[in-house]
Design an enzyme around this catalytic site. Structure first.
Site, PDB file in Angstrom:
ATOM      1  N   ARG A 135       0.822  -1.215   0.000  1.00  0.00           N
ATOM      2  CA  ARG A 135       0.000   0.000   0.000  1.00  0.00           C
ATOM      3  C   ARG A 135       0.855   1.262   0.000  1.00  0.00           C
ATOM      4  O   ARG A 135       0.324   2.366  -0.017  1.00  0.00           O
ATOM      5  CB  ARG A 135      -0.896   0.026   1.243  1.00  0.00           C
ATOM      6  CG  ARG A 135      -2.068  -0.897   1.140  1.00  0.00           C
ATOM      7  CD  ARG A 135      -3.066  -0.641   2.249  1.00  0.00           C
ATOM      8  NE  ARG A 135      -4.204  -1.534   2.100  1.00  0.00           N
ATOM      9  CZ  ARG A 135      -4.938  -1.963   3.100  1.00  0.00           C
ATOM     10  NH1 ARG A 135      -4.684  -1.573   4.333  1.00  0.00           N
ATOM     11  NH2 ARG A 135      -5.951  -2.767   2.876  1.00  0.00           N
TER      12      ARG A 135
ATOM     13  N   GLU B 130      -2.094  -9.313  -4.435  1.00  0.00           N
ATOM     14  CA  GLU B 130      -3.436  -9.880  -4.573  1.00  0.00           C
ATOM     15  C   GLU B 130      -3.380 -11.380  -4.863  1.00  0.00           C
ATOM     16  O   GLU B 130      -4.195 -12.140  -4.357  1.00  0.00           O
ATOM     17  CB  GLU B 130      -4.222  -9.162  -5.675  1.00  0.00           C
ATOM     18  CG  GLU B 130      -4.687  -7.773  -5.261  1.00  0.00           C
ATOM     19  CD  GLU B 130      -5.645  -7.791  -4.074  1.00  0.00           C
ATOM     20  OE1 GLU B 130      -6.299  -8.813  -3.826  1.00  0.00           O
ATOM     21  OE2 GLU B 130      -5.716  -6.764  -3.370  1.00  0.00           O
TER      22      GLU B 130
ATOM     23  N   THR C  51      -4.788 -16.835   1.703  1.00  0.00           N
ATOM     24  CA  THR C  51      -3.680 -16.735   2.663  1.00  0.00           C
ATOM     25  C   THR C  51      -3.805 -15.450   3.474  1.00  0.00           C
ATOM     26  O   THR C  51      -4.170 -14.410   2.943  1.00  0.00           O
ATOM     27  CB  THR C  51      -2.331 -16.745   1.899  1.00  0.00           C
ATOM     28  OG1 THR C  51      -2.361 -17.804   0.948  1.00  0.00           O
ATOM     29  CG2 THR C  51      -1.166 -16.945   2.831  1.00  0.00           C
TER      30      THR C  51
ATOM     31  N   LEU D 127       3.800 -21.148   0.621  1.00  0.00           N
ATOM     32  CA  LEU D 127       2.549 -20.403   0.423  1.00  0.00           C
ATOM     33  C   LEU D 127       1.445 -21.302  -0.129  1.00  0.00           C
ATOM     34  O   LEU D 127       0.269 -20.981  -0.012  1.00  0.00           O
ATOM     35  CB  LEU D 127       2.768 -19.261  -0.576  1.00  0.00           C
ATOM     36  CG  LEU D 127       3.010 -17.853  -0.040  1.00  0.00           C
ATOM     37  CD1 LEU D 127       3.123 -16.866  -1.190  1.00  0.00           C
ATOM     38  CD2 LEU D 127       1.902 -17.396   0.902  1.00  0.00           C
ATOM     39  N   GLY D 128       1.829 -22.415  -0.756  1.00  0.00           N
ATOM     40  CA  GLY D 128       0.828 -23.318  -1.332  1.00  0.00           C
ATOM     41  C   GLY D 128       0.256 -22.783  -2.638  1.00  0.00           C
ATOM     42  O   GLY D 128       0.636 -21.701  -3.095  1.00  0.00           O
ATOM     43  N   TYR D 129      -0.632 -23.578  -3.220  1.00  0.00           N
ATOM     44  CA  TYR D 129      -1.265 -23.202  -4.498  1.00  0.00           C
ATOM     45  C   TYR D 129      -0.198 -22.757  -5.493  1.00  0.00           C
ATOM     46  O   TYR D 129      -0.189 -21.627  -5.972  1.00  0.00           O
ATOM     47  CB  TYR D 129      -2.300 -22.089  -4.305  1.00  0.00           C
ATOM     48  CG  TYR D 129      -3.389 -22.439  -3.325  1.00  0.00           C
ATOM     49  CD1 TYR D 129      -4.532 -23.118  -3.739  1.00  0.00           C
ATOM     50  CD2 TYR D 129      -3.262 -22.117  -1.976  1.00  0.00           C
ATOM     51  CE1 TYR D 129      -5.528 -23.462  -2.842  1.00  0.00           C
ATOM     52  CE2 TYR D 129      -4.250 -22.460  -1.071  1.00  0.00           C
ATOM     53  CZ  TYR D 129      -5.378 -23.135  -1.504  1.00  0.00           C
ATOM     54  OH  TYR D 129      -6.358 -23.472  -0.613  1.00  0.00           O
TER      55      TYR D 129
ATOM     56  N   TYR E 278     -11.934 -11.241  -9.864  1.00  0.00           N
ATOM     57  CA  TYR E 278     -11.582 -10.526  -8.630  1.00  0.00           C
ATOM     58  C   TYR E 278     -10.231  -9.820  -8.779  1.00  0.00           C
ATOM     59  O   TYR E 278     -10.102  -8.624  -8.499  1.00  0.00           O
ATOM     60  CB  TYR E 278     -11.545 -11.481  -7.418  1.00  0.00           C
ATOM     61  CG  TYR E 278     -10.888 -10.798  -6.249  1.00  0.00           C
ATOM     62  CD1 TYR E 278     -11.588  -9.882  -5.487  1.00  0.00           C
ATOM     63  CD2 TYR E 278      -9.529 -11.012  -5.956  1.00  0.00           C
ATOM     64  CE1 TYR E 278     -10.970  -9.174  -4.464  1.00  0.00           C
ATOM     65  CE2 TYR E 278      -8.909 -10.315  -4.939  1.00  0.00           C
ATOM     66  CZ  TYR E 278      -9.636  -9.408  -4.192  1.00  0.00           C
ATOM     67  OH  TYR E 278      -9.017  -8.709  -3.199  1.00  0.00           O
TER      68      TYR E 278
ATOM     69  N   ASP F  18     -14.712 -10.647  -3.680  1.00  0.00           N
ATOM     70  CA  ASP F  18     -14.303 -11.986  -3.225  1.00  0.00           C
ATOM     71  C   ASP F  18     -15.192 -12.381  -2.040  1.00  0.00           C
ATOM     72  O   ASP F  18     -16.193 -11.704  -1.744  1.00  0.00           O
ATOM     73  CB  ASP F  18     -12.812 -11.997  -2.860  1.00  0.00           C
ATOM     74  CG  ASP F  18     -12.501 -11.128  -1.655  1.00  0.00           C
ATOM     75  OD1 ASP F  18     -13.416 -10.409  -1.173  1.00  0.00           O
ATOM     76  OD2 ASP F  18     -11.352 -11.168  -1.170  1.00  0.00           O
TER      77      ASP F  18
ATOM     78  N   CYS G  21     -15.932  -7.050   9.943  1.00  0.00           N
ATOM     79  CA  CYS G  21     -17.069  -7.908   9.587  1.00  0.00           C
ATOM     80  C   CYS G  21     -16.524  -9.303   9.272  1.00  0.00           C
ATOM     81  O   CYS G  21     -16.591  -9.801   8.155  1.00  0.00           O
ATOM     82  CB  CYS G  21     -17.808  -7.315   8.384  1.00  0.00           C
ATOM     83  SG  CYS G  21     -19.431  -8.049   8.152  1.00  0.00           S
TER      84      CYS G  21
ATOM     85  N   CYS H 141     -19.631  -5.876  15.446  1.00  0.00           N
ATOM     86  CA  CYS H 141     -20.637  -4.887  15.041  1.00  0.00           C
ATOM     87  C   CYS H 141     -20.546  -3.600  15.874  1.00  0.00           C
ATOM     88  O   CYS H 141     -20.799  -2.514  15.356  1.00  0.00           O
ATOM     89  CB  CYS H 141     -22.029  -5.479  15.155  1.00  0.00           C
ATOM     90  SG  CYS H 141     -22.258  -6.922  14.104  1.00  0.00           S
TER      91      CYS H 141
ATOM     92  N   CYS I 164     -18.191  -1.267  14.320  1.00  0.00           N
ATOM     93  CA  CYS I 164     -18.281  -1.201  12.850  1.00  0.00           C
ATOM     94  C   CYS I 164     -18.740   0.191  12.406  1.00  0.00           C
ATOM     95  O   CYS I 164     -19.719   0.728  12.945  1.00  0.00           O
ATOM     96  CB  CYS I 164     -19.256  -2.263  12.366  1.00  0.00           C
ATOM     97  SG  CYS I 164     -19.508  -2.211  10.584  1.00  0.00           S
TER      98      CYS I 164
HETATM   99  S1  SF4 Z   1     -22.650  -4.082  11.601  1.00  0.00           S
HETATM  100 FE1  SF4 Z   1     -20.767  -4.126  10.420  1.00  0.00          FE
HETATM  101  S2  SF4 Z   1     -19.659  -5.884  11.314  1.00  0.00           S
HETATM  102 FE2  SF4 Z   1     -21.791  -6.076  11.936  1.00  0.00          FE
HETATM  103  S3  SF4 Z   1     -22.683  -7.394  10.370  1.00  0.00           S
HETATM  104 FE3  SF4 Z   1     -23.057  -5.268   9.775  1.00  0.00          FE
HETATM  105  S4  SF4 Z   1     -21.386  -4.795   8.386  1.00  0.00           S
HETATM  106 FE4  SF4 Z   1     -20.775  -6.614   9.528  1.00  0.00          FE
END
Ligand code: SF4
Length: 402
Positions: free
Chosen positions: A28, A40, A46, A83-85, A123, A141, A195, A202, A205
């Site tokens: 990044r 990617e 992984t 790393l496999g694959y 993807y 993905d 998530c 949550c 979030c």
């Molecule tokens: S509130 Fe956020 S972490 Fe919780 S299910 Fe919804 S998107 Fe996912």
């Protein structure tokens, strides 16, 4: 709140959160499409923590598309070891050669061109085009589908192509103008850090206020996903052949064919006890397994005498589960075995001696045109050969205990 407002809220809050919370990851730090592409491909199946050291080593060894295109395949596989694959590494190099030959070494950004690179699916193409070139392309993905299923309460099976297509359309609508790179990375980051598949966080979030699954108490039951078929079990018997005389302290390894599963990697000579794809796997008592191992390797030109069970090992690929029984084996005396076989193995050993013991950077596979190829190796020689994880574990365990 209507649908459009719910979407706008999601995009705005996600971007704000990503700006505050994004992790500092090596790929990044630049918008280099080559770095993003490598990362990617490595990140498929992984974890980020595992990928970081691999990424750094890979970029150090192959800093440009050209460097990767021009490298011997064995060096690329060695850099990927663990790393496999491994088909991902071979495809990556094939695609680097495409970029070098067709685009002068400059990573293309067009949809057709990126899709045309070997090993680049929808993807990865979306990730490269959006993250590196800020093109509003979807990169959907499993992580992204989980977040979208929950936030928008999409109760469709994410294993279906129609669900993916639906989500790709949705992502294109959600990307704010000029923010494709950050938006897609933010979506991936939310799926990775907040998530999560189990116990989504949550309460911390950024989009919890209007998350439909959370409001209905369904966050743990989404996404809907039909179970993949379990991997097919295969029973294999491997020979850990110990060298004598000049090869004392060394073991025999074999190179896999240049196509198919684990193509071009090194392994212990072994046989499969399974009888093709459709029939049930077989496991044999040790005595019978050792007889069969010796018999089949003899036809390959490897005269051995199994002397006893050494260890068991397992490995799961996406569609196969290997159960491997490893037997300690002795190299049979010429008088007791096939003279021709012994000579051929001696010839392989001589090639090995010229390369590894001569302290030359081995280009395994080019030293001997015969198939299959064999080498006698010591523990320190393992650095010159790329092994699948299961054989790496067996060899490390063996050499450590001897
Ligand atoms: S509130 Fe956020 S972490 Fe919780 S299910 Fe919804 S998107 Fe996912």
């Amino acid at each position: 709140m209507n649908n459009i407002e719910q979407q706008r809220y999601f995009s705005r809050e996600l971007l704000d959160w990503y700006g505050r919370s994004k992790r500092d990851l090596p790929w990044r730090r630049h918008r280099n499409p080559y770095y993003i592409w490598i990362s990617e491909i490595m990140l498929q199946q992984t974890r980020v923590d595992t990928v970081i050291p691999y990424f750094n080593r890979f970029i150090e060894k192959f800093p440009t598309v050209e460097a990767l295109a021009d490298a011997p395949e064995d060096e690329v596989l060695k850099c990927w070891e663990g790393l496999g694959y491994y088909s991902r590494a071979r495809n990556l190099q094939h695609a680097a050669r495409q970029v070098k030959e067709q685009y002068g070494g400059i990573m293309p950004s067009g949809k057709e061109e990126v899709f045309g690179l070997k090993g680049v699916g929808p993807y990865t193409a979306g990730a490269i085009r959006s993250i590196a070139f800020n093109i509003p392309a979807p990169a959907v993905d499993g992580n992204v589908m989980r977040v979208l299923s929950r936030y928008f309460l999409i109760e469709e099976d994410i294993m279906k192509g129609s669900t993916r297509a639906h989500m790709e359309d949705l992502v294109v609508r959600l990307i704010p103008e000029g923010r494709a790179s950050d938006f897609n990375q933010g979506l991936m980051e939310l799926g990775a850090l907040v998530c999560t598949p189990k116990s989504p966080k949550c309460l911390t979030c950024p989009v919890m206020e209007h998350c439909a699954a959370r409001l209905e108490g369904k966050e743990e039951s989404l996404p809907i996903k039909t179970k993949a078929k379990p991997p097919r079990p295969e029973y294999r018997v491997a020979a850990l052949v110990e060298g004598t005389g000049e090869y004392n302290g060394k073991v025999l390894i074999r190179k896999r064919p240049s196509t198919g599963l684990l193509a071009g990697m090194w392994e212990l000579p072994h046989i499969s006890l399974s009888q093709g794809k459709e029939t049930a796997p077989i496991s044999l008592p040790d005595e019978a397994a050792m007889d069969r191992l010796a018999g089949e390797l003899k036809t390959e030109g490897i005269p051995i005498r199994p002397v006893g069970h050494l260890m068991d090992a397992e490995h799961t690929f996406s569609h196969i589960h290997w159960n491997m029984r490893v037997f300690r084996c002795q190299w049979r005396d010429i008088s007791a075995g096939s003279l021709q076989a012994a000579e051929s193995a001696a010839a392989y050993a001589a090639v090995y001696k010229d390369t590894v013991e001569g302290n030359i950077d081995v280009e395994a596979g080019t030293a001997n045109s015969s198939e299959p190829q064999y080498r006698w190796i010591s523990q320190s020689d393992m650095a010159f050969y790329a092994f699948p994880n299961v054989f790496l574990r067996i060899l490390n365990q063996y050499f450590t205990s001897e």
